[in-house]
Design a protein around this motif. Structure first.
Motif, PDB file in Angstrom:
ATOM      1  N   MET A  14      -8.083 -30.543  20.340  1.00 50.19           N
ATOM      2  CA  MET A  14      -7.919 -30.582  21.784  1.00 50.19           C
ATOM      3  C   MET A  14      -6.476 -30.250  22.167  1.00 50.19           C
ATOM      4  O   MET A  14      -5.550 -30.683  21.503  1.00 50.19           O
ATOM      5  CB  MET A  14      -8.240 -31.964  22.343  1.00 50.19           C
ATOM      6  N   ARG A  15      -6.332 -29.520  23.227  1.00 57.13           N
ATOM      7  CA  ARG A  15      -5.016 -29.176  23.769  1.00 57.13           C
ATOM      8  C   ARG A  15      -4.478 -30.385  24.533  1.00 57.13           C
ATOM      9  O   ARG A  15      -5.187 -31.005  25.321  1.00 57.13           O
ATOM     10  CB  ARG A  15      -5.157 -27.976  24.700  1.00 57.13           C
ATOM     11  N   GLN A  16      -3.224 -30.727  24.297  1.00 57.35           N
ATOM     12  CA  GLN A  16      -2.568 -31.825  24.998  1.00 57.35           C
ATOM     13  C   GLN A  16      -1.918 -31.269  26.263  1.00 57.35           C
ATOM     14  O   GLN A  16      -1.237 -30.248  26.225  1.00 57.35           O
ATOM     15  CB  GLN A  16      -1.492 -32.456  24.107  1.00 57.35           C
ATOM     16  N   ARG A  17      -2.117 -31.951  27.394  1.00 62.57           N
ATOM     17  CA  ARG A  17      -1.624 -31.472  28.679  1.00 62.57           C
ATOM     18  C   ARG A  17      -1.060 -32.648  29.472  1.00 62.57           C
ATOM     19  O   ARG A  17      -1.543 -33.772  29.360  1.00 62.57           O
ATOM     20  CB  ARG A  17      -2.792 -30.828  29.446  1.00 62.57           C
ATOM     21  N   ALA A  18      -0.031 -32.374  30.286  1.00 62.81           N
ATOM     22  CA  ALA A  18       0.559 -33.392  31.155  1.00 62.81           C
ATOM     23  C   ALA A  18       0.682 -32.819  32.560  1.00 62.81           C
ATOM     24  O   ALA A  18       0.974 -31.632  32.730  1.00 62.81           O
ATOM     25  CB  ALA A  18       1.929 -33.809  30.637  1.00 62.81           C
ATOM     26  N   ALA A  19       0.463 -33.671  33.556  1.00 64.81           N
ATOM     27  CA  ALA A  19       0.534 -33.233  34.956  1.00 64.81           C
ATOM     28  C   ALA A  19       1.218 -34.309  35.792  1.00 64.81           C
ATOM     29  O   ALA A  19       1.152 -35.496  35.479  1.00 64.81           O
ATOM     30  CB  ALA A  19      -0.861 -32.945  35.503  1.00 64.81           C
ATOM     31  N   GLY A  20       1.837 -33.841  36.883  1.00 60.20           N
ATOM     32  CA  GLY A  20       2.536 -34.751  37.776  1.00 60.20           C
ATOM     33  C   GLY A  20       1.893 -34.829  39.142  1.00 60.20           C
ATOM     34  O   GLY A  20       1.377 -33.838  39.654  1.00 60.20           O
ATOM     35  N   GLY A  43       0.756 -27.533  29.161  1.00 58.58           N
ATOM     36  CA  GLY A  43       0.696 -27.957  27.770  1.00 58.58           C
ATOM     37  C   GLY A  43       1.914 -28.737  27.308  1.00 58.58           C
ATOM     38  O   GLY A  43       3.043 -28.480  27.722  1.00 58.58           O
ATOM     39  N   ILE A  44       1.654 -29.695  26.433  1.00 56.62           N
ATOM     40  CA  ILE A  44       2.703 -30.481  25.805  1.00 56.62           C
ATOM     41  C   ILE A  44       3.149 -29.728  24.556  1.00 56.62           C
ATOM     42  O   ILE A  44       2.329 -29.386  23.709  1.00 56.62           O
ATOM     43  CB  ILE A  44       2.196 -31.893  25.447  1.00 56.62           C
TER      44      ILE A  44
END
Length: 136
Positions: free
Chosen positions: A1-7, A35-36
């Motif tokens: 799984m692709r790691q993702r961060a959002a604000g 993406g992280i």
């Protein structure tokens, strides 16, 4: 799984910052993020991605949601504006990915208009509404 961060970023005018998108003939909106990278924490990635996508420096606050969405493991953070002028940033979205078929446009959206926007993933809409009420 692709790691993702959002604000998740609100302004004083009761608006939330969204990235409006058009891709493969579909129109939708997301919270700024991406993406992280290796060696980054989710919070560090959130700050970097917001800067790259919408040209804003933010202070990353608490993590408010973690979910698996499609092929992504996503981390959502409440953020606070520090500096910058909102515009399409200097990251890949504004430089190499932007095209007629793959379009990015950051926009402040009134919370009262949130239902009119195809915000994905669906969990983001409830999250934004709940946080807006808490921070009001």
């Amino acid at each position: 799984m692709r790691q993702r961060a959002a604000g998740i970023l609100f302004n004083a005018q009761n608006q939330v910052l969204l990235m409006l998108r058009r891709k493969n003939g579909k129109s939708y909106a997301t919270l700024p993020g991406g993406g992280i990278e290796e060696g980054e924490t989710p919070a560090e990635a959130c700050a970097r991605e917001v800067l790259e996508e919408v040209n804003l420096v933010v202070e990353v606050g608490p993590e408010v949601l973690v979910l698996d969405n499609l092929q992504n493991h996503e981390h959502y953070f409440l953020t606070r504006y520090v500096s910058g002028e909102m515009r399409l940033g200097d990251g890949p979205e504004g430089t190499i990915r932007q095209s007629e078929e793959n379009w990015y446009q950051p926009e402040w959206v009134e919370l009262s208009r949130l239902e009119e926007v195809n915000l994905v993933p669906e969990q983001a809409r409830g999250l934004v509404r709940g946080l807006a009420e808490e921070t009001a």
